[in-house]
Design a protein around this motif. Structure first.
Motif, mmCIF file in Angstrom:
data_model
loop_
_atom_site.group_PDB
_atom_site.id
_atom_site.type_symbol
_atom_site.label_atom_id
_atom_site.label_comp_id
_atom_site.label_asym_id
_atom_site.label_seq_id
_atom_site.Cartn_x
_atom_site.Cartn_y
_atom_site.Cartn_z
ATOM 1 N N THR A 41 -13.504 -0.037 -21.577
ATOM 2 C CA THR A 41 -13.241 -1.452 -21.328
ATOM 3 C C THR A 41 -12.286 -2.064 -22.341
ATOM 4 N N ILE A 46 -8.443 0.362 -20.325
ATOM 5 C CA ILE A 46 -8.114 -0.193 -19.005
ATOM 6 C C ILE A 46 -6.682 0.149 -18.620
ATOM 7 N N ALA A 132 -14.208 -6.443 -19.486
ATOM 8 C CA ALA A 132 -13.220 -6.064 -20.490
ATOM 9 C C ALA A 132 -13.633 -6.529 -21.877
ATOM 10 N N LYS A 141 -5.458 -9.694 -18.544
ATOM 11 C CA LYS A 141 -6.229 -9.563 -17.310
ATOM 12 C C LYS A 141 -5.400 -9.951 -16.090
#
Length: 579
Positions: A41, A46, A132, A141
């Motif tokens: 995360t 990611i 996250a 994001k």
């Protein structure tokens, strides 16, 4: 990142079980190589999953026929090229040129699996983002979500135009939560639109790497999605914005590169014409990072005087080569007469390389000799194409060699990867969308809303680039053939005439780039055009085209793979008509 952007990333969780253990505390030891939740995360974690979604664009680990390039379905089924090589080599591709695909085809199943693998990876990104870590900012994001949804839109777009009715799964559905029960009974165009629209609204204009999708790539793909649905007014409005304001992910204003050949040169990748491309890199430690789509598509048995030495696939068709014939004014023969009489290109079919041969002397579009390798014309910086000696089986493939996406002699071992069985693993990008494609799609939209003059302007921009004499193939200091090309100088006589012009321009400009079959289907002319093609090409290559026939209301789409129907059940997945 840039050229190394698609370096394969992945993690392998290994659980080591010892049959000698007498206690169960070994079960409490983290598996070797396993990522912790904190690692996954994090911003780096990611982004690593996101990069793996990009890496699936060329279907690594599946098949050359499964790639987003679509050279098999888009170009071979579209008549741009014959399967090539000989009848026995990779004959699973032959049904693509004869329209005899079966639901049991492993190649059809590979395409399905490869695209859904890409979707799975994008959904993994979207699934982990809500959890996250703190080092993932709000802007991170937004960008990552936009890229993931862009990629998901791409994979579904590709599935839609290949299979039509397909199941749609997003990040809210996973194994154990009903994914295997999602049917293919809903048209997913609105879902594809939504993904590209989100990406367009949320992605930045420039990116941290040239290979990443940006705002204008998303706009271009959304406009293309509108075009496929015949939403011409919506497509036109968006194309207007793209042409006026669009720029590449590395900040270059969209434009046509000066020379047509620059599009297919690894040294010129990520230029101002590149809207969205599959990135490739050579000599990174693994040939997987180069372009595996193209490894079969080189002249055959070239030795040290030609590229790669294998394998003779993707041989441009007689019909495509003839299409580059022009009249004395440099305009294409839009009435189809390029396939008749003296308009047909002179070829060396059946003539040995040691026998004298004089190439065609008639007027041709200069893009011919950057698109097709033919005898008597220089083949990049390798040598003059020798004809039969470079063709594995002329009776199955015809007299031509592929030429787009072929590396230069000067690039061998530097922009190709020599660590594998062939130097054919090159660093040449494949443009899923390039600016000339955008201009011609915009021209289509203008024609359909009635702006024929604006469409003519866009078509002429593409033709004017092709007419640049600095970009002609040269031989001994002069043009290698009788190159003649001009713009359309008078208004189109009708909407129908304008359609014919833009459709033929797409055939010439984008030949061998995986577009033709899908264009014919969306224009509603696949049956007539492809059966006319077969009537011309089949007698020249009767073994290759044995039994070939395009059947309307069936062959527009591939069959749903039988393997997938068996997995999910006939009550969940319905087969396409005709199969």
């Amino acid at each position: 990142m840039n050229k190394q952007f698609l370096r394969r990333t992945g993690t392998t969780a290994m659980i080591l079980l010892s049959t000698l253990a007498c206690k169960d505390n070994f079960l409490q030891i983290p598996a070797t190589g396993q990522l912790s939740n904190d690692q996954l995360t994090s911003r780096a974690g990611i982004d690593g999953v996101l990069i793996s979604a990009y890496a699936q664009l060329n279907a690594r680990g599946f098949s050359q026929s499964a790639s987003s390039y679509n050279w098999v379905r888009g170009s071979i089924s579209g008549g741009d090229a014959n399967k090539g090589s000989n009848s026995g080599d990779f004959n699973a591709l032959t049904p693509y040129e004869t329209y005899q695909l079966l639901p049991s085809s492993g190649e059809v199943n590979a395409k399905w699996n490869a695209m859904y693998e890409g979707i799975s990876r994008t959904n993994s990104v979207l699934r982990v983002l809500p959890n996250a870590a703190a080092d993932v900012s709000a802007s991170d994001k937004q960008r990552i979500t936009g890229e993931a949804r862009f990629l998901r839109g791409h994979y579904y777009f590709d599935l839609k135009r290949n299979f039509n009715m397909i199941p749609y799964v997003d990040e809210t559905v996973d194994y154990g939560t009903g994914i295997e029960k999602v049917p293919n009974n809903v048209d997913i165009w609105p879902k594809i639109e939504a993904d590209f629209k989100y990406a367009y609204d949320n992605l930045p204009e420039t990116q941290i790497a040239a290979g990443r999708a940006n705002k204008w790539a998303a706009a271009s793909y959304l406009a293309k999605t509108y075009l496929f649905q015949k939403k011409y007014a919506e497509a036109k409005a968006l194309f207007d914005l793209i042409i006026a304001n669009g720029k590449t992910a590395n900040g270059k204003k969209y434009a046509l590169v000066a020379n047509y050949s620059d599009i297919f040169n690894a040294e010129k990748d990520n230029n101002e014409e590149s809207v969205f491309a599959i990135q490739a890199a050579a000599n990174t430690g693994s040939s997987d990072n180069a372009n595996p789509d193209l490894v079969l598509n080189f002249p055959y048995n070239t030795g040290s005087n030609g590229p790669a030495g294998c394998c003779g696939f993707f041989a441009p068709s007689f019909e495509l080569a003839n299409s580059f014939r022009v009249n004395a004014n440099g305009l294409p023969l839009l009435d189809g007469s390029y396939n008749t009489g003296a308009n047909q290109l002179k070829t060396d079919q059946g003539i040995e390389s040691k026998t004298d041969f004089t190439p065609d002397a008639g007027p041709v579009d200069p893009r011919l000799d950057w698109s097709i390798g033919r005898r008597g014309i220089p083949y990049l910086d390798w040598q003059v194409h020798p004809g039969l000696d470079w063709i594995r089986d002329q009776g199955f493939a015809g007299p031509y060699s592929p030429k787009k996406f072929v590396f230069y002699r000067s690039q061998d071992k530097t922009l190709t990867d020599g660590s594998s069985w062939t130097d054919g693993y090159s660093a040449i990008n494949y443009n899923i969308i390039r600016y000339a494609d955008v201009l011609l799609m915009a021209a289509e939209a203008e024609i359909e809303v009635g702006s024929l003059e604006k469409a003519r302007t866009y078509i002429n921009q593409v033709r004017a680039r092709a007419a640049n004499p600095a970009g002609f193939v040269m031989n001994a200091g002069k043009p290698a053939a009788n190159y003649v090309i001009s713009n359309y100088t008078t208004p189109f006589a009708s909407q129908a005439a304008a359609r014919t012009a833009v459709q033929f321009e797409r055939k010439l400009e984008l030949s061998g780039e995986g577009h033709r079959f899908y264009d014919l289907v969306r224009w509603g002319v696949a049956e007539s055009v492809l059966n006319t093609f077969l009537a011309y090409e089949s007698p020249k290559l009767p073994t290759a085209y044995s039994g070939a026939k395009f059947t309307a209301n069936q062959d527009e789409y591939m069959p749903i793979p039988l393997t997938q129907i068996d997995y999910q059940g006939r009550d969940v997945l319905k087969q396409n008509p005709g199969y």
